[in-house]
Scaffold this active site. Sequence first.
Site, PDB file in Angstrom:
ATOM      1  N   GLY A   1       0.782  -1.230   0.000  1.00 24.50           N
ATOM      2  CA  GLY A   1       0.000   0.000   0.000  1.00 24.50           C
ATOM      3  C   GLY A   1       0.817   1.284   0.000  1.00 24.50           C
TER       4      GLY A   1
ATOM      5  N   GLU B   1       0.310 -36.195  -1.743  1.00 26.69           N
ATOM      6  CA  GLU B   1      -0.379 -35.166  -0.950  1.00 26.69           C
ATOM      7  C   GLU B   1      -0.825 -35.731   0.391  1.00 26.69           C
ATOM      8  OE1 GLU B   1      -0.113 -32.160  -1.624  1.00 26.69           O
ATOM      9  OE2 GLU B   1       0.636 -32.474  -3.652  1.00 26.69           O
TER      10      GLU B   1
ATOM     11  N   ASP C   1       9.298 -29.566  -3.568  1.00 23.90           N
ATOM     12  CA  ASP C   1       9.383 -29.739  -2.117  1.00 23.90           C
ATOM     13  C   ASP C   1      10.839 -29.763  -1.682  1.00 23.90           C
ATOM     14  OD1 ASP C   1       6.674 -30.010  -2.046  1.00 23.90           O
ATOM     15  OD2 ASP C   1       6.714 -32.203  -2.118  1.00 23.90           O
TER      16      ASP C   1
HETATM   17  P1  ADP Z   1       2.835  -0.920  -3.358  1.00 19.75           P
HETATM   18  O1  ADP Z   1       3.191  -0.961  -1.914  1.00 19.75           O
HETATM   19  O2  ADP Z   1       3.475  -2.034  -4.103  1.00 19.75           O
HETATM   20  O3  ADP Z   1       3.004   0.412  -3.983  1.00 19.75           O
HETATM   21  P2  ADP Z   1       0.080  -0.359  -3.834  1.00 19.75           P
HETATM   22  O4  ADP Z   1      -0.023   0.830  -2.981  1.00 19.75           O
HETATM   23  O5  ADP Z   1       0.183  -0.132  -5.285  1.00 19.75           O
HETATM   24  O6  ADP Z   1       1.280  -1.278  -3.375  1.00 19.75           O
HETATM   25  O7  ADP Z   1      -1.141  -1.313  -3.499  1.00 19.75           O
HETATM   26  C1  ADP Z   1      -1.778  -2.043  -4.479  1.00 19.75           C
HETATM   27  C2  ADP Z   1      -3.243  -2.148  -4.190  1.00 19.75           C
HETATM   28  O8  ADP Z   1      -3.493  -2.925  -3.019  1.00 19.75           O
HETATM   29  C3  ADP Z   1      -3.895  -0.823  -3.898  1.00 19.75           C
HETATM   30  O9  ADP Z   1      -4.314  -0.219  -5.070  1.00 19.75           O
HETATM   31  C4  ADP Z   1      -5.065  -1.205  -3.022  1.00 19.75           C
HETATM   32  O10 ADP Z   1      -6.168  -1.572  -3.798  1.00 19.75           O
HETATM   33  C5  ADP Z   1      -4.586  -2.413  -2.284  1.00 19.75           C
HETATM   34  N1  ADP Z   1      -4.116  -2.082  -0.932  1.00 19.75           N
HETATM   35  C6  ADP Z   1      -2.867  -2.232  -0.474  1.00 19.75           C
HETATM   36  N2  ADP Z   1      -2.785  -1.874   0.823  1.00 19.75           N
HETATM   37  C7  ADP Z   1      -4.002  -1.473   1.189  1.00 19.75           C
HETATM   38  C8  ADP Z   1      -4.565  -0.965   2.416  1.00 19.75           C
HETATM   39  N3  ADP Z   1      -3.822  -0.810   3.516  1.00 19.75           N
HETATM   40  N4  ADP Z   1      -5.867  -0.636   2.425  1.00 19.75           N
HETATM   41  C9  ADP Z   1      -6.618  -0.783   1.323  1.00 19.75           C
HETATM   42  N5  ADP Z   1      -6.164  -1.256   0.159  1.00 19.75           N
HETATM   43  C10 ADP Z   1      -4.869  -1.609   0.067  1.00 19.75           C
HETATM   44 ZN    ZN Z   2       4.768 -32.100  -2.426  1.00 17.84          ZN
END
Ligand code: ADP
Ligand code: ZN
Length: 598
Positions: free
Chosen positions: A202, A420, A495
């Site tokens: 995020g 498995e 594995d």
């Molecule tokens: P990076 O850390 O790789 O830049 P991004 O910010 O691009 O990651 O996150 C990708 C997507 O994941 C976002 O567009 C969002 O939809 C989702 N996401 C990631 N973290 C959160 C969070 N804390 N809350 C809500 N959505 C999130």
């Molecule tokens: Zn296996």
Amino acid sequence: FLWALVILMLLSAVYSMLAGQFGSKKEITLSDLVAKINAGEVGEIKVVDSSLTVKLKNGEELNAEKELEAGLTETLRNYGVDPEKLKTVNIKVENKSGWNFLLGIVLPILGPVLLIAFFIWFSARQVQRGSMQAFSFGQSRARLINPDNKKEQVTFKDVAGVKEAKEELKEVVDFLKNPKKFLDIGAKIPKGVLLIGVPGSGKTLLARAVAGESSVPFFHMSASEFIEMFVGVGASRVRDTFRLAKKSAPAIIFIDELDAVGRIRGAGIGGGHDEREQTLNQLLVEMDGMETSDKVLVFSATNRPDVLDPALLRPGRFDRRVILDLPDINDREEILKIHTRNKPLVAEVNLRAVAERTPGFSGADLANLVNEAAILAARQDRKEVGQGDLLTSIEKVILGPERKSHILTTDEKKIAAYHEAGHALVTASRPKADPVHKVSIVSRGRAAGYTLKLPIEDRHLFSRSHFLTELAVAMGGYAAEELVFNELTTGASDDLKKATDLARSLVTRFGMSEKIGPIALGDKEELVFLGREIASARSYSEETARIIDQEVKKLLDNALKQAKEILTDRREKLDEIAKVLIEKETIEREEFEKMVKE
Ligand code: ADP
Ligand code: ZN
Ligand code: MG
């Protein structure tokens, strides 16, 4: 251009031929004309400027020329025309209008000139465009996020979890909104904030949220956009971005994926990358030259803080580091809530249960999961997303899509089932192992089958006994194949690789082997090439290397021995699980737990 010339020449050749044809109408002199009038042969004369078209009564057509200035009748009279005869001739005077005249005379000359001029203009324009591009090359490529664009705006409300990071960022945003408060008390606000977290945690989202929250101009760009083919462009773009930001201060510059330019200088294979280093140097210089009173903040994000140049991290530059952790169970529930906000859910959907089953998922994984669930529901023409869709999507996100068409022969199916069943039974027989959620021989992604076990809660510290259990579980498939068929297949290679990597880490990184003891070995200077380490300089002796290999081997042998013991002890259970797997292909948690309970 040559083609155009050739075409022009052809055109003019055709034109002159046609003109020649018209000209081949018989020309007569004025005195001949007068003679013919006097003889009464002429029916009609058409006057167009100085040229006369004469129609004889017998239908023949002739051409003649008169002086331009003199009138026709006057001219004819001078030549001694019989006025009585002249009266019987129809005379039509048709003055070419200005336009026709111009077109008739000017076009044949002007046409080619115009064409040539057009070509010159056209090519000049292209050259100019090229040079314009060269001029704007060094300019900033930053996108300015407009605070008024409410539709695409992200705020802190859209970011779940990462509380500390949000707090930290709120503080800096507060400074930009109200710098006086801080400056009055003599507080220095950091110039740079570095967001650190694994991919999908995020970082970019949070930065966009900062843009939405702070009502200041937000210059957003990715570090790779600094770099072009030509040396020096990156540095000039950095300069330009900072100049722009300072001009519209208070402002925020956000540089995403900083490691694209911020890698340690002088490292890597094939010498340094001049352009990258110059860009980085310029970035350092700009950040040094910034004053608190400039009211410009630099935000940046990376998932590789370890490869960043130390100069970037020293105080005065990116000295605030904000770590974005993977979400814990509560955060995961929040993130799921955010992403299901505009998707219709069946009433009994329990997001908490989904969050429980997704330890280790990043925010991006969860967003992906919800999306997969929605796609699944839509494909089955349902109007709402159900709990089942969400749970199915978990596996899809972890392991890749099911490959139902990947059909196993009867023999292969039997081997896969025992393999498995081996993993699953070893897992169930070790007290510290994570519970088995699902066993399946439906192939998914690259795996022929899978045993899905998930931890009950988020873990941050892992014990030695946990790892030993993991090793035994990893060996479960191999052990079962050997035990039952007295034969080995390639199905266990993955594995084995995982188990070997884990065992090596136990010995060289975690200090968990008695012989090697508490020491981190091979913690090396990374040689980074295309983002991967391709070689690590060994910092220990041959002797130690040999002991490491022995220790790794010992761990793996022990794990295999344990797995075999368990499987030999509970052979009937193994057969039973394998039989059900061959029949049904998938066993869920409840059923599995009932089966393995003694
Ligand atoms: P990076 O850390 O790789 O830049 P991004 O910010 O691009 O990651 O996150 C990708 C997507 O994941 C976002 O567009 C969002 O939809 C989702 N996401 C990631 N973290 C959160 C969070 N804390 N809350 C809500 N959505 C999130
Ligand atoms: Zn296996
Ligand atoms: Mg990102």
